[in-house]
Enzyme design. Structure first.
Site, PDB file in Angstrom:
ATOM      1  N   ALA A 126       0.835  -1.198   0.000  1.00 15.88           N
ATOM      2  CA  ALA A 126       0.000   0.000   0.000  1.00 15.88           C
ATOM      3  C   ALA A 126       0.867   1.244   0.000  1.00 15.88           C
ATOM      4  O   ALA A 126       1.805   1.380   0.792  1.00 15.88           O
ATOM      5  CB  ALA A 126      -0.912  -0.017   1.225  1.00 15.88           C
ATOM      6  N   TYR A 142      -9.704   1.184   5.684  1.00 19.07           N
ATOM      7  CA  TYR A 142      -9.035   2.461   5.433  1.00 19.07           C
ATOM      8  C   TYR A 142     -10.022   3.475   4.847  1.00 19.07           C
ATOM      9  O   TYR A 142     -11.225   3.238   4.822  1.00 19.07           O
ATOM     10  CB  TYR A 142      -7.797   2.228   4.583  1.00 19.07           C
ATOM     11  CG  TYR A 142      -6.786   1.345   5.302  1.00 19.07           C
ATOM     12  CD1 TYR A 142      -6.255   1.738   6.529  1.00 19.07           C
ATOM     13  CD2 TYR A 142      -6.422   0.100   4.787  1.00 19.07           C
ATOM     14  CE1 TYR A 142      -5.362   0.924   7.219  1.00 19.07           C
ATOM     15  CE2 TYR A 142      -5.522  -0.723   5.474  1.00 19.07           C
ATOM     16  CZ  TYR A 142      -5.006  -0.306   6.686  1.00 19.07           C
ATOM     17  OH  TYR A 142      -4.134  -1.111   7.391  1.00 19.07           O
TER      18      TYR A 142
END
Length: 368
Positions: free
Chosen positions: A58, A181
């Site tokens: 990520a 997220y």
């Protein structure tokens, strides 16, 4: 000799893949100061195969996107330049390389935010303390609810990051819409408590995610865009009252947008006769999505071959197994090939070698 389903070729849009084993995005926390380092070129190229698909760890889209120390970003010129030799090393092995674009939202602390500001989110409710990988309880700062007029700027951060990824040489980008997220903080009604056009109804809660997808697809082309989703999980207190409806709506919209692939995480494993069993609940969404479908979540060689052979998914992404076995597709050629065991204690350490680039290849194991 009978073909091994995981090792059969597959055409993913304009990309010709030689097998269906995908390197899943795996946070490793070895990008000191949020800048990718030369040791990442070794790590990724070790796992690169001619015609294999790989997805980066990520990667933050802005200075507000960070929730962990030493995770990479792609919002500055320095970061873009640092990614280029890593991408080149992967391409030298013939692999296809996508950059996962990430914003953690409320999964952060003021210590990691510019100027010590509160993290941003869909809500002002903080994540409850979570068990960290090393066994301690990790706390998060109360977030600041984004004002409606601020949201287009966050969409713009994703657009700019996608443009930067292509400039760094990546073949495409994956939008991280999973694991609790920022994007998922808008998607799920267990977190999103907004009363504006980004909250309330299912369509409103999906608006931010789809704004990001359309902006990124408009920037780099839908054939270079994938999306990762985890509708059935509750990472970081992110749960939904009707995950089936959420998944149906999102997958339909993504399919209409023409994005290249949908990468979906299975529901949590169940124990059956003392053995972990994959629930296999993604088939309706695989059928509804017109592009390439990637399944993730606890797969081994046997389960991966089964779901590809049965048409349950096109590709299977592997995380911990690929982390510990840099030549995982090669090992899958042989049913009884030994697999290195992963060491969880080194997943997120800062060492540039130990637990990162020192896992042995099959040839090394046989020689020993």
């Amino acid at each position: 000799m009978e073909a091994i389903p995981l090792l059969t070729p597959y055409k993913m849009g304009d990309f010709n893949l030689s097998h269906r084993v995908v390197l899943a995005p795996l946070t490793r926390q070895r990008s000191y100061g949020n800048v990718p380092q030369p040791h990442a070129a070794i790590y990724y190229s070790q796992r690169a195969t001619n015609g294999g698909l790989m997805i980066t760890e990520a990667t933050g889209v802005s200075d507000t996107a960070q929730g962990y120390t030493d995770t990479p970003g792609i919002w500055t010129a320095e970061q873009v330049s640092a990614w280029r030799p890593i991408v080149d090393a992967v391409h030298a092995k013939g692999a296809v390389f996508f950059c996962q674009l990430w914003h953690v939202g409320r999964v952060s602390t003021t210590a990691l935010q510019p100027g010590g500001a509160p993290p941003i989110s869909s809500t002002d409710v903080a994540v409850t303390p979570q068990m960290s990988f090393d066994g301690h309880m990790e706390s998060f700062s109360p977030p600041r609810r984004l004002e409606t007029h601020e949201i287009p700027a966050i969409v713009g951060d994703f657009r700019a990051a996608a443009r930067n990824a292509i400039a760094a040489g990546f073949d495409g980008v994956e939008i991280h819409g999973a694991n609790g997220y920022l994007i998922e903080q808008f998607l799920k009604d267990g977190v999103n408590d907004r009363a504006d056009e980004y909250g309330g109804s299912l369509a409103n809660r999906c608006r931010f995610a789809l704004d990001v997808v359309r902006a990124v697809a408009g920037e780099v082309g839908p054939g270079r865009v994938g999306v990762r989703l985890s509708p059935f999980t509750d990472y970081m207190d992110c749960h939904d009252s009707d995950p089936e409806a959420l998944a149906r709506h999102l997958v339909g919209e993504l399919s209409d947008a023409g994005v290249l692939y949908c990468h979906m995480i299975e529901p949590r494993m169940a124990l059956v006769d003392g053995r972990r069993k994959i629930p296999h609940r993604l088939l309706p969404f695989r059928k509804a999505f017109k592009g390439t479908f990637i399944a993730a979540g606890g797969y081994d060689r046997e389960e991966g071959n089964k779901v590809v052979e049965e048409g349950y998914t096109d590709l299977v992404s592997y995380g911990r197994l690929f982390l510990a076995n840099p030549d995982l597709p090669k090992r899958f050629e042989v049913a009884d090939a030994p697999l290195n065991k992963y060491d969880r204690t080194t997943f997120y350490t800062s060492d540039p070698v130990v637990g990162y680039t020192d896992y042995p290849f099959l040839a090394d194991v046989k020689a020993a």
